[in-house]
Design a protein around this motif. Structure first.
Motif, PDB file in Angstrom:
ATOM      1  N   GLU A   1      47.813  42.233  52.328  1.00  0.00           N
ATOM      2  CA  GLU A   1      48.326  42.054  53.683  1.00  0.00           C
ATOM      3  C   GLU A   1      48.199  43.331  54.519  1.00  0.00           C
ATOM      4  N   PHE A   2      48.160  44.485  53.877  1.00  0.00           N
ATOM      5  CA  PHE A   2      48.001  45.747  54.607  1.00  0.00           C
ATOM      6  C   PHE A   2      46.562  45.948  55.077  1.00  0.00           C
ATOM      7  N   ASN A   3      45.609  45.343  54.352  1.00  0.00           N
ATOM      8  CA  ASN A   3      44.186  45.436  54.689  1.00  0.00           C
ATOM      9  C   ASN A   3      43.770  46.884  54.953  1.00  0.00           C
ATOM     10  N   SER A   4      44.111  47.745  53.979  1.00  0.00           N
ATOM     11  CA  SER A   4      43.830  49.173  54.125  1.00  0.00           C
ATOM     12  C   SER A   4      43.173  49.694  52.848  1.00  0.00           C
ATOM     13  N   ILE A   5      41.987  50.258  53.001  1.00  0.00           N
ATOM     14  CA  ILE A   5      41.273  50.796  51.837  1.00  0.00           C
ATOM     15  C   ILE A   5      42.046  51.970  51.231  1.00  0.00           C
TER      16      ILE A   5
ATOM     17  N   THR B   1      33.991  44.755  36.450  1.00  0.00           N
ATOM     18  CA  THR B   1      33.901  44.818  37.912  1.00  0.00           C
ATOM     19  C   THR B   1      32.586  44.237  38.436  1.00  0.00           C
ATOM     20  N   PRO B   2      31.418  44.631  37.906  1.00  0.00           N
ATOM     21  CA  PRO B   2      30.180  44.002  38.386  1.00  0.00           C
ATOM     22  C   PRO B   2      30.072  42.520  38.036  1.00  0.00           C
ATOM     23  N   LEU B   3      30.679  42.121  36.914  1.00  0.00           N
ATOM     24  CA  LEU B   3      30.670  40.694  36.559  1.00  0.00           C
ATOM     25  C   LEU B   3      31.438  39.873  37.590  1.00  0.00           C
ATOM     26  N   LEU B   4      32.583  40.392  38.023  1.00  0.00           N
ATOM     27  CA  LEU B   4      33.355  39.711  39.061  1.00  0.00           C
ATOM     28  C   LEU B   4      32.615  39.726  40.398  1.00  0.00           C
ATOM     29  N   MET B   5      31.944  40.829  40.689  1.00  0.00           N
ATOM     30  CA  MET B   5      31.196  40.938  41.942  1.00  0.00           C
ATOM     31  C   MET B   5      30.112  39.875  42.043  1.00  0.00           C
ATOM     32  N   THR B   6      29.299  39.805  41.006  1.00  0.00           N
ATOM     33  CA  THR B   6      28.120  38.926  41.060  1.00  0.00           C
ATOM     34  C   THR B   6      28.447  37.470  40.766  1.00  0.00           C
ATOM     35  N   GLY B   7      29.462  37.239  39.916  1.00  0.00           N
ATOM     36  CA  GLY B   7      29.741  35.871  39.490  1.00  0.00           C
ATOM     37  C   GLY B   7      30.723  35.113  40.337  1.00  0.00           C
ATOM     38  N   THR B   8      31.563  35.831  41.091  1.00  0.00           N
ATOM     39  CA  THR B   8      32.612  35.137  41.852  1.00  0.00           C
ATOM     40  C   THR B   8      32.706  35.618  43.290  1.00  0.00           C
TER      41      THR B   8
ATOM     42  N   TYR C   1      32.170  37.120  49.899  1.00  0.00           N
ATOM     43  CA  TYR C   1      31.856  38.297  50.710  1.00  0.00           C
ATOM     44  C   TYR C   1      30.360  38.574  50.653  1.00  0.00           C
ATOM     45  N   SER C   2      29.752  38.739  51.814  1.00  0.00           N
ATOM     46  CA  SER C   2      28.318  39.015  51.867  1.00  0.00           C
ATOM     47  C   SER C   2      28.027  40.500  51.661  1.00  0.00           C
ATOM     48  N   SER C   3      28.991  41.339  52.012  1.00  0.00           N
ATOM     49  CA  SER C   3      28.822  42.785  51.892  1.00  0.00           C
ATOM     50  C   SER C   3      29.060  43.235  50.456  1.00  0.00           C
TER      51      SER C   3
ATOM     52  N   GLU D   1      32.344  45.186  50.162  1.00  0.00           N
ATOM     53  CA  GLU D   1      33.539  44.337  50.096  1.00  0.00           C
ATOM     54  C   GLU D   1      33.670  43.685  48.714  1.00  0.00           C
ATOM     55  N   GLN D   2      32.546  43.278  48.160  1.00  0.00           N
ATOM     56  CA  GLN D   2      32.565  42.688  46.813  1.00  0.00           C
ATOM     57  C   GLN D   2      33.099  43.701  45.801  1.00  0.00           C
ATOM     58  N   PHE D   3      32.607  44.935  45.890  1.00  0.00           N
ATOM     59  CA  PHE D   3      33.051  45.976  44.960  1.00  0.00           C
ATOM     60  C   PHE D   3      34.527  46.304  45.176  1.00  0.00           C
ATOM     61  N   ARG D   4      34.914  46.420  46.437  1.00  0.00           N
ATOM     62  CA  ARG D   4      36.309  46.769  46.770  1.00  0.00           C
ATOM     63  C   ARG D   4      37.292  45.788  46.141  1.00  0.00           C
ATOM     64  N   HIS D   5      37.070  44.498  46.345  1.00  0.00           N
ATOM     65  CA  HIS D   5      38.014  43.488  45.855  1.00  0.00           C
ATOM     66  C   HIS D   5      37.860  43.234  44.349  1.00  0.00           C
ATOM     67  N   SER D   6      36.652  43.356  43.845  1.00  0.00           N
ATOM     68  CA  SER D   6      36.443  43.176  42.401  1.00  0.00           C
ATOM     69  C   SER D   6      37.151  44.266  41.618  1.00  0.00           C
ATOM     70  N   LEU D   7      36.981  45.512  42.063  1.00  0.00           N
ATOM     71  CA  LEU D   7      37.615  46.633  41.365  1.00  0.00           C
ATOM     72  C   LEU D   7      39.130  46.524  41.421  1.00  0.00           C
ATOM     73  N   PHE D   8      39.662  46.191  42.596  1.00  0.00           N
ATOM     74  CA  PHE D   8      41.115  46.121  42.729  1.00  0.00           C
ATOM     75  C   PHE D   8      41.692  45.043  41.823  1.00  0.00           C
ATOM     76  N   GLN D   9      41.096  43.853  41.830  1.00  0.00           N
ATOM     77  CA  GLN D   9      41.613  42.754  40.995  1.00  0.00           C
ATOM     78  C   GLN D   9      41.464  43.067  39.504  1.00  0.00           C
TER      79      GLN D   9
END
Length: 494
Positions: free
Chosen positions: A233-237, A285-292, A297-299, A302-310
């Motif tokens: 909800e903060f949407n802050s890197i 992290t790359p498995l989550l990026m590419t598989g889900t 996310y097209s960027s 963004e894929q890396f940001r959310h994959s790493l956090f989760q």
């Protein structure tokens, strides 16, 4: 003779419980500090005062009745009973403010309290309507629950008595020879990180109230948030980076932190848990990026940001999120399930199978492979480090791993089956119960205020067993039943 000895030992057990719950009101009254700057919310805090009075009265009654001499030693077996009762009573007392305040019913309040003390983070409250004193109380439960009741017990127990409690709660990180000094060291490390977290969150733009709450729960790998959308909800890197650092710190064993504080870099490097954690994150992290997340996310950034956090949130057992898991495909859901099952370091604030056991299992497999190619009479020793302590893999460690893994997966299968019996899919049921049993807190929407009572209690039991890692509960219940059976037989034969 035996009957008198048994009474004497249980007098010691309940005497120490009395010592704890005389001090427990201090914990219950911490939310009142919020009223200093916000006197208008004092009325909402009366529930904490009432509960504190009840705790003090109960503790004082036990203390005066049992009259335990300070410093009386307690065995690990009796420590298991004290730890079990401490957790159960603390959870029930901590649930009372929610009930007295009219925010939750008994089942929901016990669930919320259990989720807090076990640092799980699954919740049944609406954070938008819950008073801020109660939001702070949830964070305090998670912060203290991360350290464990054993740490709190040190304020009530002096001398060698603490050793039985410390070991009974499943801790190996005896940082220094003196138990009281060990717990004090842990408190200093834990408190310093929390303060640093508050400062960094404030610099990143959080309000002071949000910064305090999120620093406490991130470090405790708890995941309770003051926002409906969690960290997302903060949407802050910058906030997400700070949270990742705090989650990793919380998931690292206190013994490993101690090696860094002492600048014993050789011992730190010999510990395999941090290395294994980063290897797992580097793989998943790359498995989550590419598989889900490539679907959402097209960027690539963004894929890396959310994959790493989760991935970090799931592996550390924190439960913060920046995405909604419900639309995810089964591939991503099961990857997160695996991360939740793996868990963080032993002697950390996180749950799961623990990195120490996984690392030991890898070493055991490698040892067997080496042994296969050597003469039968060859003697091989495989060392494994925990903090500054080196030990060798032996049968006792293998048995412990086998026992914990067996109990975990048996409980996991039963719990997942119960959730499926209520009509939820296998993927979602496996996700939700892994989150409860590994004390994570991520959810796919099964854990909601209107959830059936059967689901709520199944998850409550899972959180409790997962936090105490089964063995403490089993040892305590077995000793209680055994002592009760022996006492019953002797009375019947008398």
């Amino acid at each position: 003779m035996f009957q008198n000895l048994l009474k004497q030992r249980y007098r010691l057990v309940f005497g120490y419980l009395g010592n704890l719950f005389v001090f427990f009101p201090i914990v219950l009254l911490i939310p009142l500090l919020y009223c200093i700057g916000n006197p208008g919310v004092f009325v909402e805090s009366l529930a904490f005062i009432t509960t504190a009075v009840l705790s003090f009265a109960m503790g004082l009654m036990l203390k005066l009745t049992m009259r335990v001499r300070p410093g009386s030693p307690i065995t690990v077996q009796e420590g298991a009973i004290v730890v079990l009762f401490s957790w159960v009573i603390a959870i029930l007392l901590s649930a009372l403010p929610f009930i007295i305040g009219g925010h939750l019913n008994f089942t929901q309040a016990v669930f919320e309290s259990t989720s807090g003390w076990t640092t799980t983070g699954l919740t049944l409250v609406d954070v938008k309507t819950l008073p801020e004193t109660f939001l702070l109380w949830r964070s305090i439960m998670q912060y203290l629950g991360g350290a464990g009741i054993a740490i709190i017990m040190m304020s009530a127990i002096l001398g060698p008595a603490g050793l039985g409690l410390y070991k009974a709660e499943g801790r190996m990180d005896n940082l220094v020879p003196n138990i009281k000094s060990s717990t004090r060291t842990i408190a200093v490390i834990y408190g310093s990180y929390a303060l640093a977290g508050v400062i960094m969150y404030r610099l990143a733009g959080m309000s002071f109230f949000d910064a305090v709450n999120h620093s406490l729960t991130a470090l405790a790998t708890g995941g309770f948030s003051t926002r409906t959308g969690s960290i997302g909800e903060f949407n802050s890197i910058s906030i997400e980076i700070i949270t990742i650092v705090l989650m990793l710190l919380g998931a690292t064993g206190f013994g490993i932190h101690y090696t860094l504080w002492k600048k014993n870099f050789r011992a730190f490097w010999n510990n395999g848990e941090p290395k294994l954690m980063f290897i797992i994150l580097a793989l998943f992290t790359p498995l989550l990026m590419t598989g889900t997340l490539a679907v959402f996310y097209s960027s690539g950034a963004e894929q890396f940001r959310h994959s790493l956090f989760q991935a970090v949130s799931a592996l550390t057992g924190t439960g913060f999120s920046t995405v909604d898991f419900v639309p995810w495909n089964h591939y991503g859901i099961y990857l997160i399930v695996l991360l939740m099952i793996f868990g963080g370091d032993l002697d950390s604030t996180s749950g799961g199978l623990k990195q120490y056991r996984l690392f030991a299992l890898i070493k055991i497999l490698w040892l067997e492979i080496r042994r296969y190619f050597l003469p039968k009479d060859a003697i091989l020793k495989q060392e494994i480090w925990k903090g500054e302590t080196r030990r060798y893999i032996d049968n006792s460690l293998v048995k412990e791993i086998l026992l914990v893994f067996s109990l975990y997966f048996l409980t996991y299968a039963v719990g997942t089956g119960v959730l499926m019996s209520y009509g939820h899919s296998m993927a979602f049921s496996a996700f939700e119960y892994a989150s409860a049993l590994s004390t994570v807190g991520l959810s796919v929407g099964i854990t909601v205020p209107g959830a059936p009572t059967g689901i709520i209690w199944t998850e409550t039991i899972g959180m409790f067993l997962g936090r105490l890692e089964f063995l403490v509960v089993i040892y305590a219940i077995t000793k209680l039943l055994r002592d009760g059976k022996i006492l019953f037989r002797r009375r019947r034969n008398a």
